[in-house]
Design a protein around this motif. Structure first.
Motif, PDB file in Angstrom:
ATOM      1  N   PRO A  84       1.111   4.113  -3.629  1.00  0.00           N
ATOM      2  CA  PRO A  84       0.012   4.974  -3.200  1.00  0.00           C
ATOM      3  C   PRO A  84      -1.030   5.202  -4.309  1.00  0.00           C
ATOM      4  O   PRO A  84      -2.231   5.202  -4.025  1.00  0.00           O
ATOM      5  N   ARG A  85      -0.559   5.354  -5.534  1.00  0.00           N
ATOM      6  CA  ARG A  85      -1.525   5.561  -6.621  1.00  0.00           C
ATOM      7  C   ARG A  85      -2.448   4.358  -6.738  1.00  0.00           C
ATOM      8  O   ARG A  85      -3.672   4.496  -6.861  1.00  0.00           O
ATOM      9  N   LYS A 109      -3.461   4.042   4.392  1.00  0.00           N
ATOM     10  CA  LYS A 109      -4.144   5.214   3.839  1.00  0.00           C
ATOM     11  C   LYS A 109      -3.808   6.456   4.650  1.00  0.00           C
ATOM     12  O   LYS A 109      -3.609   7.538   4.090  1.00  0.00           O
ATOM     13  N   TYR A 141       0.826  -1.213   0.000  1.00  0.00           N
ATOM     14  CA  TYR A 141       0.000   0.000   0.000  1.00  0.00           C
ATOM     15  C   TYR A 141       0.859   1.263   0.000  1.00  0.00           C
ATOM     16  O   TYR A 141       0.657   2.169  -0.809  1.00  0.00           O
ATOM     17  N   VAL A 142       1.823   1.332   0.923  1.00  0.00           N
ATOM     18  CA  VAL A 142       2.581   2.583   1.033  1.00  0.00           C
ATOM     19  C   VAL A 142       3.561   2.755  -0.132  1.00  0.00           C
ATOM     20  O   VAL A 142       3.883   3.882  -0.508  1.00  0.00           O
ATOM     21  N   ILE A 180      -0.305   7.449   3.707  1.00  0.00           N
ATOM     22  CA  ILE A 180      -0.288   8.064   2.373  1.00  0.00           C
ATOM     23  C   ILE A 180      -0.801   9.498   2.458  1.00  0.00           C
ATOM     24  O   ILE A 180      -0.280  10.409   1.806  1.00  0.00           O
ATOM     25  N   THR A 186      -3.188   2.206  -4.439  1.00  0.00           N
ATOM     26  CA  THR A 186      -4.052   2.112  -3.261  1.00  0.00           C
ATOM     27  C   THR A 186      -5.239   3.061  -3.379  1.00  0.00           C
ATOM     28  O   THR A 186      -6.385   2.672  -3.133  1.00  0.00           O
TER      29      THR A 186
END
Lengths: 187, 187
Positions: B96-97, B160, B92-93, B163, B99
């Motif tokens: 980021p796009r 999230k 995820y990290v 991010i 996610t």
DNA sequence: ATGCCTCGATTGAACGTTCATTCGAAATGG
DNA sequence: CCATTTCGAATGAACGTTCAATCGAGGCAT
């Protein structure tokens, strides 16, 4: 019969967005479902975006209020958090349209996290509750967003699954999960 | 220089949607950013919607693959779940796009949960891993979505936040939270 | 009471823009 | 020379927003 029309517009917007998303709800449809003309919407709101933001604001306030039902602040740990957790879950499943709206909004470019630092009154009381537990040594001193994700974030995720019909949580399962969340952040 | 164009289109779409959402990314902009004409997009994809669905499918597959990095299936409980949890957070990290795209998609009317029952190969292996732990008596026999929300759902929520820049989790905090998630579903 | 006036509320057709999609022609390459 | 790829202007529908016209309740003078 003037303030009624504003809420009728907001309610129609909520209906349609929950069902078809922001992209799929033209102003003309909002007008049709709320029983008003397209033009009058621009009498109550500056733009479609303003309407979207205002609806978010109202739902978020209702949510904050719902979290404090049953006066959890007066309960001892961990009953206070369990109460808030169950309040959150109940709000979500009893307000599926609002939940879907919140989720769409907060995962869209409409949502500005900087604007979110405005913790409203109710959220502020919750933060104070956590601070008290920090002082009492009952809760791990993790950043607030971390505590949130380990507790209410789980309630949201589960509620979304239940709204989608993937699971149905009964009362004892809920108690069980709520307690697991409390344990996850307990010291 | 022909197969490249398809991925250039998908990548431009990912960029724009992560930044401005589905609503805010017209096909004309996707064409401009990917350096192709608007028309050619319809040579590679049936429609804008088809492009959106295909991009989701590819990201979801990459995600499933990322979860199994480091061969967690060969590890004993609870190291196996900790490994998967950290894999999820890292994906995820580091993406980021992707996610933001996944989240927008899954909270929009594009997402059909019925279509989601197609557990792909990697997800199937994870389900099998959980079944094994059921048999070994190490994990509570809760519905799969509940286990998911108590573990990987937390990883998603935290990622999230990171991010968005609200928190930054360091390695030891991550280990700590991952272990807390394991404990939450342990018997 | 009656007719008149006023002004915000309300309408829905019209406007200008933007969008997804199409298409005929040009380029490419095998 | 054919098939495939590529272009970008053209198309038509849909959208958010505007606006001139209408409505209707309530004050005011007669």
């Amino acid at each position: 019969m003037t303030a009624d029309k504003e809420t009728a517009i907001l309610d129609a917007m909520l209906d349609l967005v929950a069902e078809r998303g922001f992209h799929g709800t033209p102003v003309s449809q909002v007008a049709k479902r709320s029983g008003v003309s397209a033009g009058i919407i621009y009498h109550y709101f500056d733009s479609k975006d303003a309407l979207i933001h205002e609806l978010y604001r109202r739902i978020k306030m209702d949510y904050g209020r719902a979290l404090l039902a049953g006066d959890p602040l007066s309960l001892p740990w961990p009953d206070n958090l369990t109460c808030v957790w169950l309040n959150a879950f109940r709000f979500y499943v009893e307000h599926p349209r609002e939940t879907l709206y919140l989720e769409q909004y907060e995962n869209s470019p409409y949502y500005d996290p900087a604007h979110f630092t405005n913790l409203d009154e109710n959220m502020g009381q919750l933060a104070a509750m956590i601070q008290t537990e920090f002082a009492a040594g009952t809760v791990q001193e993790l950043p607030f967003p971390v505590l949130y994700e380990l507790t209410l974030g789980v309630a949201l995720g589960l509620a979304k699954r239940q709204i989608a019909g993937v699971v149905v949580m009964d009362a004892s399962e809920l108690e069980h999960v709520a307690e697991a969340c409390c344990r996850a952040i307990a010291k």
